[in-house]
Enzyme design. Structure first.
Site, PDB file in Angstrom:
ATOM      1  N   CYS A  54     -21.406  -4.098 -18.582  1.00  0.00           N
ATOM      2  CA  CYS A  54     -22.838  -4.172 -18.861  1.00  0.00           C
ATOM      3  C   CYS A  54     -23.431  -5.431 -18.244  1.00  0.00           C
ATOM      4  O   CYS A  54     -22.718  -6.289 -17.709  1.00  0.00           O
ATOM      5  CB  CYS A  54     -23.093  -4.152 -20.370  1.00  0.00           C
ATOM      6  SG  CYS A  54     -22.421  -5.609 -21.217  1.00  0.00           S
TER       7      CYS A  54
ATOM      8  N   CYS B  87     -22.070  -8.655 -19.564  1.00  0.00           N
ATOM      9  CA  CYS B  87     -20.817  -9.091 -18.945  1.00  0.00           C
ATOM     10  C   CYS B  87     -21.106  -9.858 -17.655  1.00  0.00           C
ATOM     11  O   CYS B  87     -20.459 -10.873 -17.363  1.00  0.00           O
ATOM     12  CB  CYS B  87     -19.926  -7.890 -18.646  1.00  0.00           C
ATOM     13  SG  CYS B  87     -19.351  -6.988 -20.104  1.00  0.00           S
TER      14      CYS B  87
ATOM     15  N   ASP C 236      16.765   8.065   7.327  1.00  0.00           N
ATOM     16  CA  ASP C 236      17.340   6.915   6.640  1.00  0.00           C
ATOM     17  C   ASP C 236      18.287   7.449   5.568  1.00  0.00           C
ATOM     18  O   ASP C 236      18.246   8.635   5.236  1.00  0.00           O
ATOM     19  CB  ASP C 236      16.210   6.080   6.022  1.00  0.00           C
ATOM     20  CG  ASP C 236      16.735   4.970   5.136  1.00  0.00           C
ATOM     21  OD1 ASP C 236      17.605   4.215   5.597  1.00  0.00           O
ATOM     22  OD2 ASP C 236      16.286   4.878   3.979  1.00  0.00           O
TER      23      ASP C 236
ATOM     24  N   ASP D 114      12.191   5.516   3.696  1.00  0.00           N
ATOM     25  CA  ASP D 114      11.461   5.091   2.503  1.00  0.00           C
ATOM     26  C   ASP D 114      11.394   3.587   2.313  1.00  0.00           C
ATOM     27  O   ASP D 114      10.617   3.098   1.497  1.00  0.00           O
ATOM     28  CB  ASP D 114      12.108   5.694   1.246  1.00  0.00           C
ATOM     29  CG  ASP D 114      13.366   4.936   0.835  1.00  0.00           C
ATOM     30  OD1 ASP D 114      14.206   4.670   1.714  1.00  0.00           O
ATOM     31  OD2 ASP D 114      13.483   4.602  -0.352  1.00  0.00           O
TER      32      ASP D 114
ATOM     33  N   ASP E 185      12.460   0.462   7.060  1.00  0.00           N
ATOM     34  CA  ASP E 185      12.141   1.645   7.872  1.00  0.00           C
ATOM     35  C   ASP E 185      10.718   1.603   8.414  1.00  0.00           C
ATOM     36  O   ASP E 185      10.338   2.469   9.213  1.00  0.00           O
ATOM     37  CB  ASP E 185      12.295   2.929   7.039  1.00  0.00           C
ATOM     38  CG  ASP E 185      13.694   3.105   6.495  1.00  0.00           C
ATOM     39  OD1 ASP E 185      14.645   2.829   7.236  1.00  0.00           O
ATOM     40  OD2 ASP E 185      13.824   3.497   5.320  1.00  0.00           O
TER      41      ASP E 185
END
Length: 732
Positions: free
Chosen positions: A45, A48, A448, A628, A632
């Protein structure tokens, strides 16, 4: 004790803070100050906003603070040396949660904003098109005289603002191309829209029978639809190089005269002593001078087994300290570190992939100049033949509209969207707009090992060979450690229903294992050399009871679900398969033999993986890389096309073109079949668009098609292309 890489293992939050945020702040700052960006997730708001700005304005060194409620973000102009770490506690004391802004939020915001912008322009064009079409019905129904003119002027009032707003992307791109002395697809598009508008205004001003505002706005709508479909297929976030840079530690603990001080990594120099706490990443390359621990080196090598860290061992930036505090002497900082060199390697690979020319761009190089020449010749021919400027303009406009590359613009995105939806249902997310085109050409697949063909989690394999008392002791000791091998062992023994033995004085020895007292005897679970055992060829944890000889608990990395099916499908499809892993030779050889992969290489470093991929590409192969890990990342970016699992680290996911959403690897084989089918559909769409032009262009050139008929024909061709693309949803 040794370990396989723990899934989800990461450094502490402070260590994973993105240095790119500091880089962005540095670029935005002037020479006499700094700019800090903070994320404020809980503000909601105007109160804030005021509270945050008051708290920041009162903080030492802050010159000005501005809060954006929509983005939940604060931007602070401050004196040199003021950092996010100085301001976050200020806001927390004021009752507001704050975090150093991840620059990925900036990139994601920009990407989302571009998509919303296209969607809004398309919505405006669609709304205007429907209203102008309704007005045109009255004209087509026979309205004449002042009534017809009124409808034309109302259509102009609706269409002109809509086109001025919605067609801006085409006008801007066309102007940029013309200023650079070249042609692109947006030049004939802009000319067609502009000529339709000018012709319509002329006809309306002269009380002509026909105006083509509906054609102009319909053209804009269909072209925006193609542009938005293309944008949807480009789920592009940050580059992988930026993701790697985000793993560089922004601050470090330097030791001076025995005292600790937190400094920016940029302030470190070779020879400085640096303290790295458990869970932290190495901020520099260096050599350990004090402390024992274990290092997770999967970042740079892909090794599943942590390395024992002790004085004299060389370490690299980005490696994770697992168990005990370490002091190291820096040998390379900043741009000289291994992590920074890998970032540069990835950036070079990404720029090389960016040079790939998709089919639509190849078509545009021939299509754009051809359209201009044809329309110009039609205008000149009719002007010479008839001497009527009005008729010549109408025919030139009809030629431009009927040849407008709407069908070509939809040919690729329509197919890509349909194929992406099909693959998404199979568990594959297409991130790059040209990934399907490149995937269709793949003839070599490089895998991999850990986290890709295997699950990346340790699994005990010889529990049946151990007595129940040994299992009970092993569980009790393993439960006292956060080590991945200990956790896997404790879970596996608990699943057998074996209760933990009653031990006392349980404690963990960093870099070694755990020990306790049981029935007056010392029991230990940990590394082979700690217990005086001879290490085996596999990953092991050893249990010693008193003075009895220690016994091993062996571990393996289980296969990822669907790995065997994926490899079998690719081999049946005639693809060449390679396995490149940073892991040691024995587990790599065992996995290759188990899956039937003839070509494999172990202990491969990141730059060696990328170099092998580039060598294959230079030899004429079209390589699909499936990996992954951060080790890699360079190879993923260098490959012709790449896939990474959703469980991969951020940099690997961003470097890849396709993300495997589930844990099953089997859809990788399906992806190639769908990609080939999509490639066929794209070529079919180009042939359909070409056939349409072969039939329609002569009709427009001889004057048998008004701009309105041309727009309707153009729309029909676009719908035909889209329907052909939808065939992908039914079958591959």
């Amino acid at each position: 004790m040794s370990t396989l890489q723990a899934p989800g293992a990461s450094a502490c939050p402070a260590c994973s803070a993105a240095p790119a945020a500091a880089e962005i702040a540095e670029k935005a700052a002037d020479r006499t100050g700094a700019r800090v960006a903070l994320s404020l997730p809980k503000i909601h708001c105007a109160g804030c906003i005021a509270g945050v700005e008051r708290a920041l304005d009162a903080a030492p060194g802050v010159r000005a603070a501005r809060v954006n409620l929509t983005l939940k973000r604060a931007t602070i102009d401050a004196d040199p040396g003021v950092t996010a770490a100085d301001l976050i506690p200020v806001l927390e004391r004021a009752g507001y949660e704050a975090h150093e802004l991840d620059p990925g939020a900036l990139a994601a915001t920009e990407t989302d904003r571009a998509g919303r912008d296209l969607l809004m322009r398309m919505a405006v064009a669609g709304f205007a098109m429907m209203n102008v079409m309704l007005l045109s019905i009255a004209v087509w129904s026979g309205a004449e005289g002042p009534t017809r003119d009124l409808f034309h002027w109302v259509s102009a009032a609706i269409a002109l603002p809509a086109i001025a707003f919605s067609a801006q992307p085409f006008f801007r791109n066309a102007w940029s191309a013309l200023r650079a002395g070249r042609l692109n697809m947006d030049v004939p598009i802009s000319l067609a829209i502009g000529l339709a508008v000018v012709t319509s205004l002329w006809e309306t001003a002269l009380s002509g029978a026909h105006a083509y505002f509906d054609a102009a706005v319909a053209l804009t709508f269909f072209l925006l639809a193609g542009r938005w479909l293309d944008h949807r297929t480009r789920a592009v976030a940050r580059s992988a190089a930026e993701e790697l840079a985000a793993l560089e530690v922004p601050r470090a603990i330097r030791l001076r005269d025995g005292a600790e001080e937190t400094v920016d990594v940029a302030d470190l120099a070779a020879g400085d002593l640096v303290r790295v706490r458990p869970g932290g990443r190495m901020p520099v390359d260096g050599e350990i001078v004090e402390g024992t621990s274990e290092l997770d080196r999967s970042l740079l090598t892909g090794e599943t087994v942590p390395v024992r860290a002790e004085p004299g061992l060389a370490v690299s930036a980005g490696e994770v300290n697992l168990t005990g505090p370490l002091t190291l002497r820096a040998t390379a900082v900043g741009e000289e570190t291994s992590l920074h060199r890998m970032t540069e390697l990835v950036a070079v690979a990404e720029s090389g992939r960016a040079r790939y020319t998709p089919l639509a761009d190849k078509a545009a190089k021939l299509y754009a100049p051809g359209v201009h020449i044809l329309a110009g010749l039609s205008f000149l021919g009719w002007l010479i033949w008839s001497g009527d400027l009005r008729v010549s303009l109408n025919i030139a406009a009809a030629v431009l509209i009927i040849t407008c590359p709407c069908a070509l613009g939809l040919a690729v995105p329509a197919v890509t969207t349909a194929a992406s939806g099909r693959l998404f249902r199979k568990g594959l997310l297409i991130k790059n707009a040209t990934a399907l085109e490149r995937l269709a050409a793949v003839d070599t697949v490089v895998f991999d090992k850990t986290g890709t063909l295997t699950a990346g989690t340790p699994e005990p394999v010889n529990l049946d060979a151990r007595r129940e008392a040994e299992l009970a002791l092993a569980r009790a000791l393993a439960e006292g450690s956060a080590h991945p091998l200990s956790q896997a062992l404790a879970q596996a023994i608990a699943a057998r229903g074996v209760a933990a033995a009653d031990v006392s004085d349980l404690r963990e020895i960093p870099g070694q294992g755990t020990e306790a007292l049981w029935q007056g005897r010392r029991v230990r679970l940990g590394r082979a050399d700690w217990l005086g055992a001879t290490p085996g060829a596999t990953t092991e944890a050893w249990l010693a009871v008193g003075d009895a000889p220690p016994v091993p608990f062996a571990f393996t990395d289980r296969l990822r679900e669907g790995a065997e099916a994926a490899v079998a499908a690719l081999k049946a499809d005639g693809k060449r398969l390679l396995l490149l892993s940073g892991d040691s030779e024995t587990p790599v050889a065992d996995l290759a033999r188990r899956l039937g992969i003839a070509e494999w290489q172990a202990a491969v470093r990141p730059e060696e993986k990328a170099a092998r991929i580039r060598a294959l590409e230079e030899a004429g192969a079209h390589v699909l890389m499936v990996g992954d890990g951060l080790n890699d990342t360079a190879a993923l970016a260098a490959a012709h096309v790449s896939i990474s699992p959703a469980s991969a680290l951020d940099a690997a996911r961003v470097a890849s073109d396709i993300v495997l959403l589930g844990g099953d690897l089997a859809p990788v084989g399906d992806a190639l079949a769908v990609a080939r089918s999509a490639n066929r559909r794209i070529h079919e769409n180009f042939r359909l668009a070409t056939l349409y032009n072969v039939i329609a262009v002569p009709i427009a050139v001889v004057g048998w098609a008004t701009p309105l008929v041309a727009a309707l024909a153009m729309s029909a061709s676009s719908i035909t292309v889209s329907l052909n693309a939808l065939r992908l949803k039914g079958r591959a």
